[in-house]
Scaffold this motif. Structure first.
Motif, PDB file in Angstrom:
ATOM      1  N   MET A 246       0.852  -1.194   0.000  1.00  0.00           N
ATOM      2  CA  MET A 246       0.000   0.000   0.000  1.00  0.00           C
ATOM      3  C   MET A 246       0.880   1.234   0.000  1.00  0.00           C
ATOM      4  SD  MET A 246      -1.281  -0.200   3.991  1.00  0.00           S
ATOM      5  CE  MET A 246      -1.462  -1.989   3.943  1.00  0.00           C
ATOM      6  N   SER A 247       0.263   2.386  -0.046  1.00  0.00           N
ATOM      7  CA  SER A 247       0.981   3.655   0.089  1.00  0.00           C
ATOM      8  C   SER A 247       0.185   4.531   1.045  1.00  0.00           C
ATOM      9  CB  SER A 247       1.149   4.352  -1.268  1.00  0.00           C
ATOM     10  OG  SER A 247      -0.118   4.696  -1.806  1.00  0.00           O
ATOM     11  N   ILE A 248       0.827   5.562   1.526  1.00  0.00           N
ATOM     12  CA  ILE A 248       0.140   6.471   2.447  1.00  0.00           C
ATOM     13  C   ILE A 248       0.446   7.909   2.064  1.00  0.00           C
ATOM     14  CG2 ILE A 248       1.987   6.464   4.177  1.00  0.00           C
ATOM     15  CD1 ILE A 248      -0.397   6.372   6.261  1.00  0.00           C
ATOM     16  N   GLU A 249      -0.580   8.712   2.120  1.00  0.00           N
ATOM     17  CA  GLU A 249      -0.502  10.109   1.693  1.00  0.00           C
ATOM     18  C   GLU A 249       0.624  10.845   2.412  1.00  0.00           C
ATOM     19  OE1 GLU A 249      -3.624  13.878   1.412  1.00  0.00           O
ATOM     20  OE2 GLU A 249      -3.886  12.343   2.943  1.00  0.00           O
ATOM     21  N   ALA A 250       1.359  11.621   1.654  1.00  0.00           N
ATOM     22  CA  ALA A 250       2.454  12.396   2.238  1.00  0.00           C
ATOM     23  C   ALA A 250       1.903  13.556   3.049  1.00  0.00           C
ATOM     24  CB  ALA A 250       3.371  12.927   1.139  1.00  0.00           C
ATOM     25  N   ARG A 251       2.578  13.869   4.106  1.00  0.00           N
ATOM     26  CA  ARG A 251       2.229  15.069   4.869  1.00  0.00           C
ATOM     27  C   ARG A 251       3.420  16.015   4.803  1.00  0.00           C
ATOM     28  NH1 ARG A 251       2.191  12.010  10.645  1.00  0.00           N
ATOM     29  NH2 ARG A 251       4.381  11.366  10.710  1.00  0.00           N
ATOM     30  N   PRO A 252       3.210  17.307   4.987  1.00  0.00           N
ATOM     31  CA  PRO A 252       4.328  18.254   4.909  1.00  0.00           C
ATOM     32  C   PRO A 252       5.404  17.933   5.942  1.00  0.00           C
ATOM     33  CG  PRO A 252       2.226  19.411   4.879  1.00  0.00           C
ATOM     34  CD  PRO A 252       1.915  17.992   5.223  1.00  0.00           C
ATOM     35  N   TYR A 253       6.640  18.187   5.579  1.00  0.00           N
ATOM     36  CA  TYR A 253       7.726  18.078   6.546  1.00  0.00           C
ATOM     37  C   TYR A 253       7.649  19.282   7.488  1.00  0.00           C
ATOM     38  CZ  TYR A 253      10.035  14.481   3.662  1.00  0.00           C
ATOM     39  OH  TYR A 253      10.364  13.341   2.976  1.00  0.00           O
ATOM     40  N   LEU A 254       8.029  19.070   8.736  1.00  0.00           N
ATOM     41  CA  LEU A 254       7.975  20.118   9.753  1.00  0.00           C
ATOM     42  C   LEU A 254       9.395  20.485  10.193  1.00  0.00           C
ATOM     43  CD1 LEU A 254       5.073  18.629  11.938  1.00  0.00           C
ATOM     44  CD2 LEU A 254       4.903  20.136   9.935  1.00  0.00           C
ATOM     45  N   TYR A 255       9.577  21.752  10.568  1.00  0.00           N
ATOM     46  CA  TYR A 255      10.907  22.246  10.932  1.00  0.00           C
ATOM     47  C   TYR A 255      10.824  23.216  12.105  1.00  0.00           C
ATOM     48  CZ  TYR A 255      11.630  20.686   6.119  1.00  0.00           C
ATOM     49  OH  TYR A 255      11.656  19.948   4.956  1.00  0.00           O
ATOM     50  N   ILE A 256      11.849  23.180  12.923  1.00  0.00           N
ATOM     51  CA  ILE A 256      12.036  24.178  13.981  1.00  0.00           C
ATOM     52  C   ILE A 256      13.377  24.840  13.742  1.00  0.00           C
ATOM     53  CG2 ILE A 256      12.247  24.637  16.441  1.00  0.00           C
ATOM     54  CD1 ILE A 256      10.690  22.158  17.031  1.00  0.00           C
ATOM     55  N   ASP A 257      13.332  26.162  13.571  1.00  0.00           N
ATOM     56  CA  ASP A 257      14.563  26.925  13.331  1.00  0.00           C
ATOM     57  C   ASP A 257      15.388  26.322  12.199  1.00  0.00           C
ATOM     58  OD1 ASP A 257      13.900  28.649  15.429  1.00  0.00           O
ATOM     59  OD2 ASP A 257      14.853  27.351  16.911  1.00  0.00           O
ATOM     60  N   GLY A 258      14.701  25.884  11.151  1.00  0.00           N
ATOM     61  CA  GLY A 258      15.363  25.378   9.961  1.00  0.00           C
ATOM     62  C   GLY A 258      15.808  23.937  10.030  1.00  0.00           C
ATOM     63  N   VAL A 259      15.488  23.235  11.120  1.00  0.00           N
ATOM     64  CA  VAL A 259      15.907  21.839  11.289  1.00  0.00           C
ATOM     65  C   VAL A 259      14.671  20.949  11.319  1.00  0.00           C
ATOM     66  CG1 VAL A 259      17.117  20.186  12.775  1.00  0.00           C
ATOM     67  CG2 VAL A 259      17.967  22.537  12.549  1.00  0.00           C
ATOM     68  N   TYR A 260      14.717  19.862  10.555  1.00  0.00           N
ATOM     69  CA  TYR A 260      13.567  18.951  10.480  1.00  0.00           C
ATOM     70  C   TYR A 260      13.240  18.372  11.856  1.00  0.00           C
ATOM     71  CZ  TYR A 260      10.756  14.835   9.587  1.00  0.00           C
ATOM     72  OH  TYR A 260       9.763  13.891   9.628  1.00  0.00           O
ATOM     73  N   VAL A 261      11.951  18.203  12.107  1.00  0.00           N
ATOM     74  CA  VAL A 261      11.478  17.563  13.326  1.00  0.00           C
ATOM     75  C   VAL A 261      10.238  16.758  12.976  1.00  0.00           C
ATOM     76  CG1 VAL A 261      10.111  19.580  14.000  1.00  0.00           C
ATOM     77  CG2 VAL A 261      10.816  17.917  15.740  1.00  0.00           C
ATOM     78  N   SER A 262      10.124  15.554  13.485  1.00  0.00           N
ATOM     79  CA  SER A 262       8.957  14.718  13.212  1.00  0.00           C
ATOM     80  C   SER A 262       7.821  15.095  14.149  1.00  0.00           C
ATOM     81  CB  SER A 262       9.317  13.232  13.395  1.00  0.00           C
ATOM     82  OG  SER A 262       9.509  12.946  14.768  1.00  0.00           O
ATOM     83  N   PRO A 263       6.572  14.777  13.769  1.00  0.00           N
ATOM     84  CA  PRO A 263       5.454  15.029  14.693  1.00  0.00           C
ATOM     85  C   PRO A 263       5.655  14.343  16.048  1.00  0.00           C
ATOM     86  CG  PRO A 263       4.619  14.577  12.493  1.00  0.00           C
ATOM     87  CD  PRO A 263       6.098  14.298  12.454  1.00  0.00           C
ATOM     88  N   ARG A 264       6.229  13.118  16.021  1.00  0.00           N
ATOM     89  CA  ARG A 264       6.497  12.421  17.278  1.00  0.00           C
ATOM     90  C   ARG A 264       7.465  13.220  18.148  1.00  0.00           C
ATOM     91  NH1 ARG A 264       6.502   6.953  18.755  1.00  0.00           N
ATOM     92  NH2 ARG A 264       5.947   6.381  16.615  1.00  0.00           N
ATOM     93  N   GLN A 265       8.497  13.770  17.534  1.00  0.00           N
ATOM     94  CA  GLN A 265       9.462  14.564  18.286  1.00  0.00           C
ATOM     95  C   GLN A 265       8.835  15.857  18.804  1.00  0.00           C
ATOM     96  OE1 GLN A 265      12.280  14.685  15.070  1.00  0.00           O
ATOM     97  NE2 GLN A 265      13.633  13.162  15.994  1.00  0.00           N
ATOM     98  N   LEU A 266       7.955  16.462  18.014  1.00  0.00           N
ATOM     99  CA  LEU A 266       7.262  17.662  18.472  1.00  0.00           C
ATOM    100  C   LEU A 266       6.396  17.362  19.695  1.00  0.00           C
ATOM    101  CD1 LEU A 266       6.038  19.504  15.227  1.00  0.00           C
ATOM    102  CD2 LEU A 266       7.650  20.363  16.934  1.00  0.00           C
ATOM    103  N   ARG A 267       5.658  16.259  19.621  1.00  0.00           N
ATOM    104  CA  ARG A 267       4.787  15.911  20.752  1.00  0.00           C
ATOM    105  C   ARG A 267       5.602  15.607  21.997  1.00  0.00           C
ATOM    106  NH1 ARG A 267       1.719  13.541  16.445  1.00  0.00           N
ATOM    107  NH2 ARG A 267       2.880  11.574  16.639  1.00  0.00           N
ATOM    108  N   ALA A 268       6.738  14.924  21.817  1.00  0.00           N
ATOM    109  CA  ALA A 268       7.580  14.605  22.974  1.00  0.00           C
ATOM    110  C   ALA A 268       8.191  15.863  23.583  1.00  0.00           C
ATOM    111  CB  ALA A 268       8.677  13.626  22.556  1.00  0.00           C
TER     112      ALA A 268
END
Length: 321
Positions: A246-268
């Protein structure tokens, strides 16, 4: 001179000599697709950054692809100076990360048959994943496995597994393939050093399948998500007899101060992943998301017992976020 039948002679028209072709001028903008494919325009810039910073070309390429969508326009293009700056910025960070765990980085090459398969201690795996994996984080509570070299016992290729937490994928597996919820384990991290021999990842995956099948009787399936936006194609999984289901819809990449962060990392870190709310709560931070269209992730699967059937493209479900 040319003699005209109608009148006096007229000067001949002599074409000017050809101008030698000079080097093609670099394009002003690069597409994300060209960067994913390591087309010459991007490949040359990547090679230059690798030479100047003495870092892993494979690791730097993935990190750059993770961060370029932050700068891309809606049409999926990035200015050449921005690409150069992003490569240099990520190369500097990667150089520091490599230096921090230099004792764990293997230097010598060995044949695949010389490498030993082991259960890797979390302390070692976590250091590699939190420094050199493009997500720069380890999945807590994972089982870690590796191929290590026969002399220094350093990990050459490693991966981590944990119970599947992706509810939407789990439901689809149960509905379409009759795999019960809780019977799927996810390959959440994979990292292979530049000295790894060909087919190291596929060989590691095959050994991991044997161990999980034996040690976790209730497990029925292994899964992983392959992100083509980072240049990944799933070739190592296909070589290990995995199939895209299967495939799964892409979601936008997220960044803090120009550095990538995952939703899991944001929640933590912040207790939530809503950028608008985080921007209000933390005005000193710069929270961004990518704007260009990203490619869907591919979900590859491997049954722990029996054959893993191939699913034709027309039968692959596209899951929404």
């Amino acid at each position: 001179m040319v003699i005209s039948a109608a009148g006096p002679a007229v000067p001949a028209v002599v074409p000017p000599p050809p101008v030698p072709a000079g080097p093609a001028s670099p394009v002003d903008r690069l597409s994300l697709d060209d960067c994913r494919r390591h087309a010459p325009g991007f490949a040359d810039l990547l090679a230059d950054a690798v030479r100047r910073h003495d870092v892993s070309g494979r690791a730097l390429g993935v990190r750059a692809l993770l961060h370029l969508p932050r700068l891309a326009r809606w049409d999926g293009t990035v200015g050449r100076p921005q690409v150069i700056a992003e490569l240099n910025r990520n190369a500097g960070r990667l150089q520091r990360d490599q230096r921090d765990i230099s004792k764990l980085i293997p230097k010598d090459k060995y044949l695949l048959s010389d490498l030993r398969f082991v259960r890797l201690r979390n302390a070692e795996a976590d250091q590699v994943f939190s420094r050199l994996h493009y997500l720069r984080s380890a999945r807590p509570g994972s089982l870690n496995f590796a191929l290590i070299d026969p002399v220094s016992s350093l990990p050459v290729t490693l991966c981590s597994l944990s119970p599947l937490e992706w509810t939407r994928v789990g439901r689809q597996l149960e509905t379409q393939f009759a795999v019960p919820q809780g019977a799927t384990w996810d390959v959440s991290r994979v990292y292979s050093f530049d000295v790894a021999p060909a087919n190291a990842i596929s060989y590691l995956l095959a050994r991991v399948r044997q161990v999980i099948r034996t040690e976790i009787p209730g497990a029925q399936l292994l899964t992983t998500a392959v992100d083509p936006n980072l240049g990944f194609t799933g070739a190592s999984y296909r070589a290990a007899n995995w199939q895209q289901w299967m495939s799964i819809e892409a979601r936008p990449y997220l960044y803090i101060d120009g550095v990538y962060v995952s939703p899991r990392q944001l929640r933590a870190r912040f207790g939530g992943a809503n950028l608008a709310e985080l921007s209000r709560a933390y005005p000193d931070g710069k929270f961004e998301r990518s704007r260009a269209r990203l490619l869907d992730s591919m979900i590859f699967c491997c049954r722990l017992r029996g054959e893993t059937i191939a699913v034709e493209p027309a039968e692959r479900r596209r899951l929404r976020r």
